[in-house]
Design a protein around this motif. Structure first.
Motif, PDB file in Angstrom:
ATOM      1  N   VAL A  19       0.842  -1.196   0.000  1.00 59.69           N
ATOM      2  CA  VAL A  19       0.000   0.000   0.000  1.00 59.69           C
ATOM      3  C   VAL A  19       0.880   1.250   0.000  1.00 59.69           C
ATOM      4  O   VAL A  19       0.589   2.227  -0.681  1.00 59.69           O
ATOM      5  CB  VAL A  19      -0.971   0.001   1.205  1.00 59.69           C
ATOM      6  N   THR A  22       2.033   2.025  -3.489  1.00 55.93           N
ATOM      7  CA  THR A  22       0.941   2.634  -4.246  1.00 55.93           C
ATOM      8  C   THR A  22       0.717   4.065  -3.785  1.00 55.93           C
ATOM      9  O   THR A  22       0.504   4.965  -4.599  1.00 55.93           O
ATOM     10  CB  THR A  22      -0.352   1.807  -4.076  1.00 55.93           C
ATOM     11  N   LYS A  94      -9.102  -0.895  -2.527  1.00 50.35           N
ATOM     12  CA  LYS A  94      -8.092  -0.494  -3.508  1.00 50.35           C
ATOM     13  C   LYS A  94      -8.724   0.213  -4.696  1.00 50.35           C
ATOM     14  O   LYS A  94      -8.289   1.285  -5.108  1.00 50.35           O
ATOM     15  CB  LYS A  94      -7.309  -1.714  -3.977  1.00 50.35           C
ATOM     16  N   GLU A  95      -9.773  -0.387  -5.251  1.00 49.14           N
ATOM     17  CA  GLU A  95     -10.436   0.207  -6.405  1.00 49.14           C
ATOM     18  C   GLU A  95     -11.041   1.562  -6.049  1.00 49.14           C
ATOM     19  O   GLU A  95     -10.946   2.518  -6.825  1.00 49.14           O
ATOM     20  CB  GLU A  95     -11.502  -0.737  -6.964  1.00 49.14           C
ATOM     21  N   ALA A 110      -5.302   7.539  -0.665  1.00 50.23           N
ATOM     22  CA  ALA A 110      -4.377   6.433  -0.438  1.00 50.23           C
ATOM     23  C   ALA A 110      -4.101   6.252   1.052  1.00 50.23           C
ATOM     24  O   ALA A 110      -4.057   5.133   1.554  1.00 50.23           O
ATOM     25  CB  ALA A 110      -3.081   6.667  -1.194  1.00 50.23           C
ATOM     26  N   ALA A 113      -7.142   4.706   2.626  1.00 51.86           N
ATOM     27  CA  ALA A 113      -7.216   3.291   2.267  1.00 51.86           C
ATOM     28  C   ALA A 113      -6.241   2.470   3.094  1.00 51.86           C
ATOM     29  O   ALA A 113      -6.581   1.386   3.572  1.00 51.86           O
ATOM     30  CB  ALA A 113      -6.944   3.108   0.773  1.00 51.86           C
ATOM     31  N   ARG A 114      -5.036   2.987   3.282  1.00 48.36           N
ATOM     32  CA  ARG A 114      -4.047   2.281   4.105  1.00 48.36           C
ATOM     33  C   ARG A 114      -4.557   2.122   5.535  1.00 48.36           C
ATOM     34  O   ARG A 114      -4.470   1.039   6.124  1.00 48.36           O
ATOM     35  CB  ARG A 114      -2.727   3.052   4.097  1.00 48.36           C
TER      36      ARG A 114
END
Length: 125
Positions: A19, A22, A94-95, A110, A113-114
Motif C-alpha cells: 500500500v 501505491t 483499492k479500487e 491512499a 485506504a491504508r
C-alpha cells in the motif's frame, strides 16, 4: 498460536508495504499533490464497455479477479479465518482509492485506504 500470530503480522506488514508503494505513486513528488496519476485503465475500460460479452470489459473483470485471488491467497496463507471476505474488502478498498485519487483526492485517498486496510487486517488477527 504464536507462529500463526507472527505470520499474520508479517502478512499485515507485507500488505502495508505494498500500500505504501501505491501511496507513493499516487501522491507524486510535489507535497502530496498528484502529479502524473491518471487512474486505472481497467476501471476506465469497464465503465466504457459494459455490454455483455465485451472482451474489453471481460479483461477488466479478469484483472480485478486476479487481484482478489492474490489477496485471498495471501490471507489464506496468513491463516485468516475468512480469506475470501478479507480479499473482497481489500479489493473494493483499492479500487475505491484509485477512483478517489483519479477525482483529485490523491494522497488522502491512499492514506485513508491504508488506514482502513490496517483496521480490516488487525480486527482479524
Amino acid at each position: 498460536p504464536m507462529i500463526c500470530s507472527s505470520v499474520k503480522r508479517l502478512f499485515l506488514i507485507h500488505l502495508l508495504l505494498r500500500v505504501g508503494q501505491t501511496l507513493h505513486q499516487i501522491e507524486g513528488a510535489s507535497g502530496g499533490q498528484v502529479t502524473d496519476f491518471c487512474g486505472c485503465m481497467f476501471i476506465k475500460a469497464s465503465a466504457e464497455y459494459q455490454e455483455d460479452g465485451n472482451p474489453v470489459w471481460a479483461e477488466a473483470e479478469a484483472h480485478v479477479q486476479r487481484i482478489t485471488d492474490r489477496l485471498e491467497g495471501l490471507a489464506r496463507a496468513a491463516g485468516y479465518s475468512r480469506p475470501a471476505a478479507i480479499a473482497r474488502q481489500l479489493a473494493i478498498l483499492k479500487e475505491g482509492a484509485i477512483i478517489m485519487a483519479t477525482l483529485g483526492y490523491g494522497g488522502s485517498a491512499a492514506r485513508d485506504a491504508r488506514d482502513i486496510a490496517m483496521q480490516i487486517l488487525a480486527e482479524r488477527l
